[in-house]
Scaffold this motif. Structure first.
Motif, PDB file in Angstrom:
ATOM      1  N   SER A 151       0.817  -1.207   0.000  1.00 51.43           N
ATOM      2  CA  SER A 151       0.000   0.000   0.000  1.00 51.43           C
ATOM      3  C   SER A 151       0.855   1.263   0.000  1.00 51.43           C
ATOM      4  O   SER A 151       1.975   1.289   0.510  1.00 51.43           O
ATOM      5  N   THR A 152       0.313   2.310  -0.621  1.00 53.20           N
ATOM      6  CA  THR A 152       0.932   3.634  -0.605  1.00 53.20           C
ATOM      7  C   THR A 152      -0.162   4.654  -0.322  1.00 53.20           C
ATOM      8  O   THR A 152      -1.350   4.366  -0.513  1.00 53.20           O
ATOM      9  N   PRO A 153       0.173   5.846   0.146  1.00 54.48           N
ATOM     10  CA  PRO A 153      -0.857   6.835   0.458  1.00 54.48           C
ATOM     11  C   PRO A 153      -1.784   7.151  -0.716  1.00 54.48           C
ATOM     12  O   PRO A 153      -3.004   7.248  -0.546  1.00 54.48           O
ATOM     13  N   ARG A 154      -1.219   7.311  -1.900  1.00 52.16           N
ATOM     14  CA  ARG A 154      -2.074   7.656  -3.042  1.00 52.16           C
ATOM     15  C   ARG A 154      -2.978   6.488  -3.433  1.00 52.16           C
ATOM     16  O   ARG A 154      -4.131   6.692  -3.836  1.00 52.16           O
ATOM     17  N   MET A 155      -2.484   5.263  -3.313  1.00 50.99           N
ATOM     18  CA  MET A 155      -3.323   4.100  -3.576  1.00 50.99           C
ATOM     19  C   MET A 155      -4.470   4.047  -2.574  1.00 50.99           C
ATOM     20  O   MET A 155      -5.626   3.786  -2.918  1.00 50.99           O
ATOM     21  N   PRO A 188       3.805  13.502  -1.868  1.00 49.87           N
ATOM     22  CA  PRO A 188       4.347  12.516  -2.815  1.00 49.87           C
ATOM     23  C   PRO A 188       5.259  11.509  -2.119  1.00 49.87           C
ATOM     24  O   PRO A 188       6.002  11.856  -1.200  1.00 49.87           O
ATOM     25  N   GLN A 189       5.183  10.261  -2.553  1.00 56.20           N
ATOM     26  CA  GLN A 189       6.033   9.199  -2.029  1.00 56.20           C
ATOM     27  C   GLN A 189       6.847   8.603  -3.178  1.00 56.20           C
ATOM     28  O   GLN A 189       6.364   8.477  -4.301  1.00 56.20           O
ATOM     29  N   ASP A 190       8.066   8.203  -2.883  1.00 58.45           N
ATOM     30  CA  ASP A 190       8.947   7.674  -3.929  1.00 58.45           C
ATOM     31  C   ASP A 190       8.430   6.377  -4.527  1.00 58.45           C
ATOM     32  O   ASP A 190       8.704   6.067  -5.692  1.00 58.45           O
TER      33      ASP A 190
END
Length: 435
Positions: free
Chosen positions: A272-276, A312-314
């Motif tokens: 999981s990622t924040p934007r997802m 934003p996340q890498d």
């Protein structure tokens, strides 16, 4: 089934004793076309099967067999090695067929089953893939180029709609299946190719739904999930499910959509990622708003904003470029409209437009849908001038977009404007739209 049926057609033609010239005249298809059908180089369609029945006087036998094969759900077990390629190859070979577009409830049930199969298949332990390899030096470069073309098609879909993009994505899917069949790739390279095939199938599915064919779209969503599961690509599968959920809540199956999105979340885990998370929350909110679950909708929208606040996340997947504060606000506006709060809907739509001033140029199809909904909100508030102004803007956005879904939204707006046709600006819009 498709290969066996082709063989049966060939044998029946030969048994008839007709020459190719005679058979061509009887079927109204050229010999070259029919040879390609029998050899598997062209799709076996209902029209062709019916032509064989007519020429051979087989009382609809071949047409019925093909229709049954196309309507039947895939019997390929989930989790079986090579199953994804079998399903993908069937689609490329024309097995998606002519599914009745009104059968969206059946498509929804099938989609729920696909999501369950996907979640189970992801949990199957698979041996580690060997080192990436391809049989030629240019093999991996081909995968890079294919990924670039699929990325281009994602962006093109935003601007032009689904018609041409579906054709191009179908071509990429056919190429991927051809390469997978050839066994040219090994190890992680084969997994990369399978992921690309899954993304191509997702794009075809989304475009097919956007063209108003949810039954056929479901087959491609299913194939995309199978490819992602076999490749161990949880993120790609979640992305596919998020689009399948849009199809479900857009066809009156919001509860199924919520359940589908929960299945996706349960499989994200460390991927999981924040934007997802923001995307899943926003789409869950949209589905919930259609069930009038106001408090739950609000919680999901707040979660979406909280996730975007992390910045934003890498490790964010590049394909989530469209998940922005503007998009979440537009979704929130749609939710508010469904929940009976047109004033809040307009506030959210306006906030979304301020957050992305060039949204009409970069995402004209989506913007047209949101403008049409804004026009509906103005109409509920009896602001006819604002309603017709938004309607004109929506129509202008759709000028170069091929999207049955967006056109349907605008058609629905015209129906709602019709009772106000005595007001000259609305009458002018309706007349122009009809022309």
């Amino acid at each position: 089934m498709s290969e066996r049926l082709r063989n049966d057609l060939r044998q029946a033609r030969r048994d008839s004793g007709m020459s190719w010239a005679q058979f061509s005249q009887a079927t109204s298809f050229t010999p070259a076309y029919l040879r390609n059908v029998e050899n598997g180089n062209r799709s076996l369609t209902i029209d062709v099967a019916a032509a064989y029945d007519r020429a051979l006087r087989t009382d609809g036998k071949f047409e019925k067999e093909l229709a049954n094969a196309k309507a039947a759900p895939s019997a390929v077990p989930w989790g079986q090695d090579g199953a994804a390629l079998t399903v993908l190859a069937d689609l490329v070979d024309g097995r998606a067929g002519r599914v009745d577009r009104r059968g969206f409830v059946k498509a929804g049930a099938a989609m729920s089953a696909s999501a369950g199969g996907w979640a189970g298949a992801l949990g199957i332990a698979r041996p580690s893939a060997p080192v990436e390899s391809a049989q030629s030096a240019g093999g991996t470069a081909l995968l890079v180029n294919m990924a670039g073309r699929l990325e281009f098609l994602r962006r093109l879909d935003d601007e032009l709609g689904s018609g041409e993009v579906r054709r191009q994505a179908s071509g990429e899917l056919s190429l991927a299946v051809t390469l997978l069949k050839a066994g040219r790739y090994r190890g992680t390279a084969a997994n990369r190719l399978l992921r690309l095939a899954g993304e191509a199938a997702r794009q075809v599915a989304w475009c097919t739904f956007d063209q108003g064919r949810p039954g056929v779209a479901q087959r491609y969503f299913d194939a995309s999930l199978r490819a992602s599961a076999e490749a161990g690509d949880a993120t790609g599968g979640v992305y596919t499910i998020s689009f399948a959920a849009v199809q479900l809540y857009s066809t009156g199956q919001a509860d199924r959509a919520v359940a589908l999105l929960e299945t996706a979340r349960s499989q994200l885990r460390r991927h999981s990622t924040p934007r997802m998370e923001a995307m899943l929350a926003a789409r869950t909110a949209r589905a919930m708003s259609k069930t009038t679950a106001k408090a739950a909708t609000g919680r999901q929208l707040r979660l979406a904003h909280d996730m975007l606040d992390r910045g934003p996340q890498d490790d964010e997947p590049e394909f989530l470029y469209w998940v922005t504060r503007s998009e979440v606000e537009m979704i929130a506006g749609s939710c508010a409209l469904d929940l009976g709060d047109p004033a809040e809907a307009l506030r959210r739509f306006e906030a979304g437009m301020r957050a992305h001033p060039s949204v009409d140029e970069e995402f004209p199809r989506s913007h047209a849908i949101y403008l049409a909904r804004a026009a509906e909100a103005h109409l509920v508030l009896n602001d006819l001038d604002a309603a017709v102004a938004a309607a004109w803007q929506a129509a202008a956005c759709l000028g170069s977009v091929d999207s049955a879904r967006s056109s349907s939204q605008l058609k629905g707006l015209r129906v709602k404007l019709a009772p106000h046709a005595a007001y000259r600006p609305i009458a002018d819009f309706l007349q122009a739209a009809a022309g």
